[in-house]
Motif scaffolding. Structure first.
Motif, mmCIF file in Angstrom:
data_model
loop_
_atom_site.group_PDB
_atom_site.id
_atom_site.type_symbol
_atom_site.label_atom_id
_atom_site.label_comp_id
_atom_site.label_asym_id
_atom_site.label_seq_id
_atom_site.Cartn_x
_atom_site.Cartn_y
_atom_site.Cartn_z
ATOM 1 N N SER A 1 1.236 -1.321 0.438
ATOM 2 C CA SER A 1 0.247 -0.199 0.095
ATOM 3 C C SER A 1 1.152 1.437 0.621
ATOM 4 N N ILE A 2 0.448 2.159 -0.491
ATOM 5 C CA ILE A 2 1.244 3.489 -0.838
ATOM 6 C C ILE A 2 0.328 4.444 -0.859
ATOM 7 N N LYS A 3 1.072 5.120 0.621
ATOM 8 C CA LYS A 3 0.576 6.292 0.860
ATOM 9 C C LYS A 3 0.979 7.767 0.608
ATOM 10 N N THR A 4 0.861 8.623 -0.494
ATOM 11 C CA THR A 4 1.754 9.915 -0.447
ATOM 12 C C THR A 4 1.038 11.223 -0.831
ATOM 13 N N GLY A 5 1.282 12.057 -0.922
ATOM 14 C CA GLY A 5 1.111 13.559 -1.696
ATOM 15 C C GLY A 5 0.589 13.345 -3.276
ATOM 16 N N GLN A 6 2.187 13.555 -3.858
ATOM 17 C CA GLN A 6 2.211 13.195 -5.305
ATOM 18 C C GLN A 6 3.274 11.584 -5.271
ATOM 19 N N LEU A 7 1.841 11.309 -6.224
ATOM 20 C CA LEU A 7 2.978 10.465 -7.006
ATOM 21 C C LEU A 7 3.254 10.708 -8.195
ATOM 22 N N LEU A 8 4.922 10.072 -8.547
ATOM 23 C CA LEU A 8 5.686 10.370 -9.853
ATOM 24 C C LEU A 8 6.581 9.051 -10.048
ATOM 25 N N VAL A 9 6.639 8.415 -10.754
ATOM 26 C CA VAL A 9 7.255 7.160 -11.228
ATOM 27 C C VAL A 9 8.259 7.911 -12.873
ATOM 28 N N THR A 10 9.196 7.781 -12.229
ATOM 29 C CA THR A 10 9.933 8.407 -13.950
ATOM 30 C C THR A 10 11.219 8.343 -14.097
ATOM 31 N N ASP A 11 11.526 8.142 -15.896
ATOM 32 C CA ASP A 11 13.039 8.439 -15.983
ATOM 33 C C ASP A 11 13.483 6.204 -15.782
ATOM 34 N N GLY A 12 12.563 5.381 -16.452
ATOM 35 C CA GLY A 12 12.835 4.208 -16.076
ATOM 36 C C GLY A 12 11.907 3.508 -14.968
ATOM 37 N N THR A 13 11.864 4.032 -14.226
ATOM 38 C CA THR A 13 11.804 3.860 -13.239
ATOM 39 C C THR A 13 10.190 2.634 -12.885
ATOM 40 N N LYS A 14 10.673 1.318 -12.440
ATOM 41 C CA LYS A 14 9.375 0.299 -12.099
ATOM 42 C C LYS A 14 8.955 0.123 -10.895
ATOM 43 N N VAL A 15 7.416 0.611 -10.664
ATOM 44 C CA VAL A 15 7.363 -0.589 -9.508
ATOM 45 C C VAL A 15 6.586 -1.717 -9.266
ATOM 46 N N LEU A 16 7.446 -2.613 -8.899
ATOM 47 C CA LEU A 16 6.883 -4.621 -9.064
ATOM 48 C C LEU A 16 6.656 -5.206 -8.046
ATOM 49 N N ALA A 17 5.397 -5.829 -8.067
ATOM 50 C CA ALA A 17 5.107 -6.583 -7.039
ATOM 51 C C ALA A 17 4.843 -8.247 -7.825
ATOM 52 N N GLU A 18 5.530 -9.202 -7.514
ATOM 53 C CA GLU A 18 5.451 -10.376 -7.352
ATOM 54 C C GLU A 18 4.682 -11.213 -6.602
ATOM 55 N N GLY A 19 3.845 -11.848 -7.243
ATOM 56 C CA GLY A 19 3.621 -13.053 -5.562
ATOM 57 C C GLY A 19 3.879 -14.953 -6.311
ATOM 58 N N ASP A 20 3.679 -15.309 -5.126
ATOM 59 C CA ASP A 20 4.043 -17.261 -5.845
ATOM 60 C C ASP A 20 2.437 -17.735 -5.948
ATOM 61 N N ARG A 21 2.508 -18.910 -5.551
ATOM 62 C CA ARG A 21 1.540 -19.574 -5.320
ATOM 63 C C ARG A 21 0.472 -19.508 -4.956
ATOM 64 N N LEU A 22 0.940 -19.150 -3.672
ATOM 65 C CA LEU A 22 -0.220 -18.765 -2.852
ATOM 66 C C LEU A 22 -0.386 -17.480 -1.826
ATOM 67 N N SER A 23 -0.343 -17.096 -3.023
ATOM 68 C CA SER A 23 -0.036 -15.568 -2.516
ATOM 69 C C SER A 23 -0.770 -14.269 -3.722
ATOM 70 N N GLY A 24 -1.522 -13.714 -3.099
ATOM 71 C CA GLY A 24 -2.225 -12.889 -4.393
ATOM 72 C C GLY A 24 -0.854 -11.856 -4.474
ATOM 73 N N VAL A 25 -1.263 -10.262 -4.810
ATOM 74 C CA VAL A 25 -0.240 -9.176 -5.189
ATOM 75 C C VAL A 25 -1.411 -8.384 -5.277
#
Length: 188
Positions: A1-25
């Motif tokens: 969970s992300i709570k912020t004032g201003q969200l900036l994702v720039t210049d090739g940045t990636k936010v990646l969340a990955e789950g396995d067989r038992l957990s959802g993302v």
């Protein structure tokens, strides 16, 4: 969970969340002042068969410029839902931006993709796409796509649009439903 004032994702940045067989993302973003993704991305991936993922982003306005927001499920379960909501302004996708929720290599259906701007408009241009799909040897159907705007919905430029698909020749499902509702007008 992300709570912020201003969200900036720039210049090739990636936010990646990955789950396995038992957990959802689950990615939940609440940007109180606004969200801009430019030359970057947010990606949620589920590789297992037990849970599905979801991605929710809420901000006064959302701008995607040559950006990617994606939720993928590699499983026999349906892809999870994705909801992007601009609470006060517009949702803008430009310069080849991509929003996609998909299931791949399984029997699950694509998830529901919702773009909601109750007090603004939704604008896609320059080859930008919003889509829900079942692809790459999947037997499921493409998911639903919902676009709701209090103002206008505008789609312009070659390859730009709202899509629900069931892959190419390697998938056997059907495309899903697209529902677009605007308080003022829809222009394509």
């Amino acid at each position: 969970s992300i709570k912020t004032g201003q969200l900036l994702v720039t210049d090739g940045t990636k936010v990646l969340a990955e789950g396995d067989r038992l957990s959802g993302v689950h990615i939940d973003i609440d940007a109180i002042l606004g969200a801009t993704i430019s030359n970057g991305g947010l990606i949620a991936v589920v590789n297992g068969s037990q849970q599905r993922g979801s991605l929710t982003m809420k901000a006064p306005s959302l701008l995607l410029n040559n950006a990617e927001v994606r939720s993928r499920t590699f499983t026999d379960r349906d892809a999870g839902p994705m909801k992007l909501e601009a609470t006060a302004g517009d949702i803008v996708l430009e310069n080849g931006s991509l929003i996609r929720v998909s299931t791949e290599n399984g029997s699950g259906d694509g998830g529901t993709l919702s773009l909601i701007a109750p007090n603004g408009s939704i604008r896609l241009s320059g080859g930008s796409r919003a889509e829900s799909s079942s692809e790459n040897f999947s037997s499921g159907d493409g998911g639903s796509l919902i676009a709701q705007a209090g103002g206008t919905i505008s789609i312009s430029g070659h390859g730009t649009g709202l899509f629900t698909t069931a892959g190419a020749t390697t998938s056997s499902g059907n495309g899903g439903d697209i529902t677009a509702t605007a308080g003022q007008s829809i222009t394509m």
